[in-house]
Design a protein around this motif. Sequence first.
Motif, mmCIF file in Angstrom:
data_model
loop_
_atom_site.group_PDB
_atom_site.id
_atom_site.type_symbol
_atom_site.label_atom_id
_atom_site.label_comp_id
_atom_site.label_asym_id
_atom_site.label_seq_id
_atom_site.Cartn_x
_atom_site.Cartn_y
_atom_site.Cartn_z
ATOM 1 N N THR A 1 0.726 -1.095 -0.062
ATOM 2 C CA THR A 1 0.142 -0.105 0.010
ATOM 3 C C THR A 1 0.859 1.128 -0.104
ATOM 4 O O THR A 1 0.358 2.300 0.456
ATOM 5 C CB THR A 1 -1.004 0.039 1.226
ATOM 6 O OG1 THR A 1 -0.231 -0.141 2.388
ATOM 7 C CG2 THR A 1 -1.789 -1.034 1.147
ATOM 8 N N ASN B 1 -0.594 4.492 -0.982
ATOM 9 C CA ASN B 1 -1.480 5.464 0.054
ATOM 10 C C ASN B 1 -0.844 5.856 1.287
ATOM 11 O O ASN B 1 -0.954 6.963 1.448
ATOM 12 C CB ASN B 1 -2.520 4.168 0.642
ATOM 13 C CG ASN B 1 -3.268 3.336 -0.452
ATOM 14 O OD1 ASN B 1 -2.940 3.337 -1.367
ATOM 15 N ND2 ASN B 1 -4.562 3.059 -0.122
ATOM 16 N N GLN C 1 -3.108 7.844 10.186
ATOM 17 C CA GLN C 1 -3.620 7.924 8.627
ATOM 18 C C GLN C 1 -2.769 6.766 8.244
ATOM 19 O O GLN C 1 -3.444 6.019 7.291
ATOM 20 C CB GLN C 1 -3.188 9.213 7.971
ATOM 21 C CG GLN C 1 -3.728 10.514 8.351
ATOM 22 C CD GLN C 1 -4.937 10.686 7.735
ATOM 23 O OE1 GLN C 1 -5.345 10.062 6.817
ATOM 24 N NE2 GLN C 1 -5.964 11.474 8.174
ATOM 25 N N LEU D 1 -2.529 1.347 5.512
ATOM 26 C CA LEU D 1 -1.821 -0.050 5.407
ATOM 27 C C LEU D 1 -2.997 -1.264 5.485
ATOM 28 O O LEU D 1 -2.721 -2.278 4.728
ATOM 29 C CB LEU D 1 -1.077 -0.320 6.872
ATOM 30 C CG LEU D 1 0.189 0.339 7.050
ATOM 31 C CD1 LEU D 1 1.092 0.046 8.192
ATOM 32 C CD2 LEU D 1 1.142 -0.108 5.845
ATOM 33 N N ASP D 2 -4.066 -0.773 6.161
ATOM 34 C CA ASP D 2 -5.139 -1.645 6.233
ATOM 35 C C ASP D 2 -6.104 -1.540 4.817
ATOM 36 O O ASP D 2 -7.312 -2.126 4.878
ATOM 37 C CB ASP D 2 -6.023 -1.426 7.472
ATOM 38 C CG ASP D 2 -5.409 -1.913 8.617
ATOM 39 O OD1 ASP D 2 -4.402 -2.228 8.510
ATOM 40 O OD2 ASP D 2 -5.769 -1.313 9.680
ATOM 41 N N SER D 3 -5.632 -0.614 4.083
ATOM 42 C CA SER D 3 -6.342 -0.305 2.900
ATOM 43 C C SER D 3 -7.917 0.189 3.213
ATOM 44 O O SER D 3 -8.617 0.199 2.535
ATOM 45 C CB SER D 3 -6.277 -1.303 1.622
ATOM 46 O OG SER D 3 -7.205 -2.194 1.812
ATOM 47 N N LYS D 4 -7.922 0.660 4.487
ATOM 48 C CA LYS D 4 -9.209 1.158 4.788
ATOM 49 C C LYS D 4 -9.456 2.468 4.559
ATOM 50 O O LYS D 4 -10.571 3.217 4.445
ATOM 51 C CB LYS D 4 -9.459 0.915 6.336
ATOM 52 C CG LYS D 4 -9.955 -0.274 6.690
ATOM 53 C CD LYS D 4 -10.592 -0.395 8.022
ATOM 54 C CE LYS D 4 -9.497 -0.215 9.012
ATOM 55 N NZ LYS D 4 -9.803 -0.687 10.153
ATOM 56 N N GLY D 5 -8.465 3.181 4.538
ATOM 57 C CA GLY D 5 -8.101 4.777 4.524
ATOM 58 C C GLY D 5 -8.880 5.329 3.111
ATOM 59 O O GLY D 5 -8.984 4.520 2.039
ATOM 60 N N VAL D 6 -9.066 6.747 3.457
ATOM 61 C CA VAL D 6 -9.676 7.135 2.130
ATOM 62 C C VAL D 6 -8.483 7.942 1.560
ATOM 63 O O VAL D 6 -7.885 8.771 2.160
ATOM 64 C CB VAL D 6 -10.668 8.095 2.166
ATOM 65 C CG1 VAL D 6 -11.301 8.927 1.130
ATOM 66 C CG2 VAL D 6 -12.207 7.258 2.864
ATOM 67 N N LEU D 7 -8.092 7.874 0.362
ATOM 68 C CA LEU D 7 -7.037 8.805 -0.319
ATOM 69 C C LEU D 7 -7.602 10.413 -0.650
ATOM 70 O O LEU D 7 -8.773 10.333 -1.034
ATOM 71 C CB LEU D 7 -6.471 8.155 -1.484
ATOM 72 C CG LEU D 7 -5.934 6.980 -1.589
ATOM 73 C CD1 LEU D 7 -5.112 6.601 -2.797
ATOM 74 C CD2 LEU D 7 -4.571 7.194 -0.497
ATOM 75 N N ASP E 1 -9.774 -4.669 -2.521
ATOM 76 C CA ASP E 1 -8.563 -3.748 -3.200
ATOM 77 C C ASP E 1 -7.891 -4.750 -4.071
ATOM 78 O O ASP E 1 -7.371 -5.704 -3.662
ATOM 79 C CB ASP E 1 -7.477 -3.442 -1.672
ATOM 80 C CG ASP E 1 -6.617 -2.617 -1.820
ATOM 81 O OD1 ASP E 1 -6.179 -2.848 -3.160
ATOM 82 O OD2 ASP E 1 -6.381 -1.714 -1.286
ATOM 83 N N ARG F 1 -5.003 -4.812 -5.019
ATOM 84 C CA ARG F 1 -3.579 -5.249 -4.399
ATOM 85 C C ARG F 1 -3.648 -6.292 -3.456
ATOM 86 O O ARG F 1 -2.462 -7.060 -3.256
ATOM 87 C CB ARG F 1 -2.803 -3.994 -3.741
ATOM 88 C CG ARG F 1 -2.388 -3.057 -4.889
ATOM 89 C CD ARG F 1 -2.166 -1.678 -4.123
ATOM 90 N NE ARG F 1 -3.323 -1.399 -3.352
ATOM 91 C CZ ARG F 1 -3.248 -0.070 -2.677
ATOM 92 N NH1 ARG F 1 -2.355 0.813 -3.107
ATOM 93 N NH2 ARG F 1 -4.350 0.348 -2.188
ATOM 94 N N ASN G 1 -9.168 7.145 -5.623
ATOM 95 C CA ASN G 1 -9.312 5.793 -4.558
ATOM 96 C C ASN G 1 -9.568 4.781 -5.614
ATOM 97 O O ASN G 1 -9.005 3.616 -5.375
ATOM 98 C CB ASN G 1 -10.273 5.909 -3.735
ATOM 99 C CG ASN G 1 -10.115 6.937 -2.498
ATOM 100 O OD1 ASN G 1 -9.440 6.397 -1.527
ATOM 101 N ND2 ASN G 1 -10.226 7.926 -2.531
ATOM 102 N N ASN H 1 -8.534 0.676 -5.039
ATOM 103 C CA ASN H 1 -9.559 0.374 -4.080
ATOM 104 C C ASN H 1 -10.839 0.497 -4.444
ATOM 105 O O ASN H 1 -11.611 1.273 -4.417
ATOM 106 C CB ASN H 1 -9.285 1.270 -2.829
ATOM 107 C CG ASN H 1 -9.912 0.326 -1.742
ATOM 108 O OD1 ASN H 1 -10.846 -0.461 -1.629
ATOM 109 N ND2 ASN H 1 -9.299 0.710 -0.355
ATOM 110 N N ILE I 1 -13.939 1.014 -1.681
ATOM 111 C CA ILE I 1 -14.053 2.462 -1.342
ATOM 112 C C ILE I 1 -14.270 3.492 -2.545
ATOM 113 O O ILE I 1 -15.335 4.328 -2.663
ATOM 114 C CB ILE I 1 -12.619 2.939 -0.529
ATOM 115 C CG1 ILE I 1 -12.398 2.370 0.638
ATOM 116 C CG2 ILE I 1 -12.850 4.518 -0.432
ATOM 117 C CD1 ILE I 1 -13.080 2.868 1.814
#
Lengths: 424, 300
Positions: free
Chosen positions: A382, A385, A412, A417-423, B51, B53, B257, B263, B266
Amino acid sequence: MSARSRRPSRRPWRRPGAALAAAALAAGLATACGSGEASDVVNLYNAPQENMAQIVKRCNDRAKGRYRIALNTLPRGADDQREQLVRRLAAGDSGLDVLGLDVTWTAELAEAGWIREWTGGHAAEARRGTLPAPLDTAVWDGKLYAAPYNTNVQLLWYRSDLLPEPPTTWKQMMDASARLAAAGKPAYGEVTGAQYEGVVVWFNSMVASEGGSILSKDGKRVDLGPPAQKALQVMRDYARSKAADPSLSNTKEDDARLAVESGRAAYEINWPFVYASMASNKPDMLPNFKWAPYPGVNGAGRAPLGGANFAVSAYSKKPEISYDAALCLRDPESQRIAAVKDGLPPTIESVYNAEGMAKAYPMRDAIREALKTAVARPKTPTYQNVSTVTAVTLSPPASINPPSTLSTLREQITDALDSKGVLP
Amino acid sequence: MSKAKAAAVSEGRRAERRLGWWLCAPAALVMLLVTGWPIVYSVLLSLQRYDLRFPADKAWIGLTNYGTVLTSGFWWQAFGVTLLITVASVLLELVLGMAIAVVMYRTIMGRGLIRTVVLIPYGIVTVAAAYGWKYAWTPGTGWLAGMLPDGTAPLTQHWPAIGIIILAEVWKTTPFMALLLMAGLALVPEDALKAASMDGASAWQRFRMITLPLMKPAILAALLFRSLDAFRIFDNIYVLTNGAQNTSSVSVIAYHNLIGGLNLGIGSTMSVLIFIAVAIIAFVFVKVLGTSTPGSGGRR
């Protein structure tokens, strides 16, 4: 050359009844131009490099008809390059064979299963004589996923007419700038402080200089801690010191280079391409244009590590000749051409002593020395991100507030890292 | 006998109707495939952790993605920027478009030429125009940046960048607004204006009391079209700043995103939220339109 090989693939569509389907697929066919090519063509997708065609031609000549590399040039911006590659890889496009990858993409593409592992003879060949730091950028999860092509390290570039002794720490840089400013001389020290990869590179090196790291070794957890807080403090101080150009928060590599060339700045932190640029743009300033190791926070600094590697796409239908083509494209002679003609530092140690290097690369010993301690950016799938949220959080550097910026950063990056965050 | 005839007619009509359905069916089916399925598919993606990836981590996670997006500061920042750009650009376009529409409508000499010239910005591809603006505002190369004090780079600061985005948007789509409004002007009967003139109404009074109320449906339709367009703004921002300095619109952040971040979960969630927002705007406008069409208001 490819017209010959493409023509047969159009024929099957001339069947009656398939006309409608052909019309509907025409757009798709046009974009997937690589798929119908002859079986000996290896499609190379690489960042723009002026003399790449010469390297490709040399390899094609040496292949004696076993393969023919077709050079496809990616867009100039690293983000645009990555976007084109991942979009096509995500779609399982078999039209890409050899990929020129930035050193920060290895983990992402390997984890997604888009590039092939290098094993056996190919891997041995890719490893042979290669410097350890660049080699490590091609490794993810203990496996080799690419053959290192060129490397890069940032150095401190300074005008010896203004600074007889180069500063070795960020503190000394600020002091030197204050003295120059007081004397009414050019005082700025350019750093890449804009909200992009450059500010992440800066932060990463500062943290490493203090003995820390952004992520844990396995790339799964956030590390940061006191070294990061110290790094943030120094970045903030620097951005508010006499050394800081007013446009620091918009400065990228080229802006930094231009500021020194135009005489506005006394020194810069930058990649070695600035030397060739100075030689051609301001030859009269060149005798006083010197280099020194990347400055540290307390002791010696750890320079940021850059560069590019060649990987073989998992969707390539010709992996064998692709590996061979990639190996030729990064063999000592190819790297020598890239170094002498295009200013790309080699990853194979012996090339540093090759013919023509002394003239094109007077700073080659400094580069090799810096490579011993150079710090790579965090390894994680990630990374995109992590880098984006880090750049946003650190911008503008003058507004960094060490404890609170650090906790925002931790939050952040954990989400990233959890690919949970919003970019953003 | 007449009964039989009627039955025959209705039989014929029914056959015709059936044929109509059959003729429409392919188009309807294609529409369903190319618009319906992608919408359904994004909704499905938005309910998954997906995701590219991490293909192994794919899983159904219900509304978690919605929670993530709706609690994200970046999303609301982009939402605010989008609303600001929408409101500011549409209002400016309305005022300028109205002025241009009146001029175009009232011009006697060189009418065709003027209308053509006014439409030029609308005829230029948005991305090409956006690059024009970008270079114009870039220090060193740009003629507009050259007029600013040395060292200012407006596209690298938040508010100036937002201003330039709005400017590019207004410059580009005002002609479209003017065109729609000019069609509305044609709805205003000359007699009513002449009568008001005879009664001593000034030009401004005639415009405000007669032209505007009669044009209301056309104005609202123009506002609806432009608001929906403006809310989905992408190309101008993509070229001018690509979202730097917190200038992302919701479409740009969704793109970052989806395509940059790979992703799909999201990114699709954002797409669905944009879809909902656009639907709400349309709903509000249609409601407003529905209550204000001439005759139903009962004001005249």
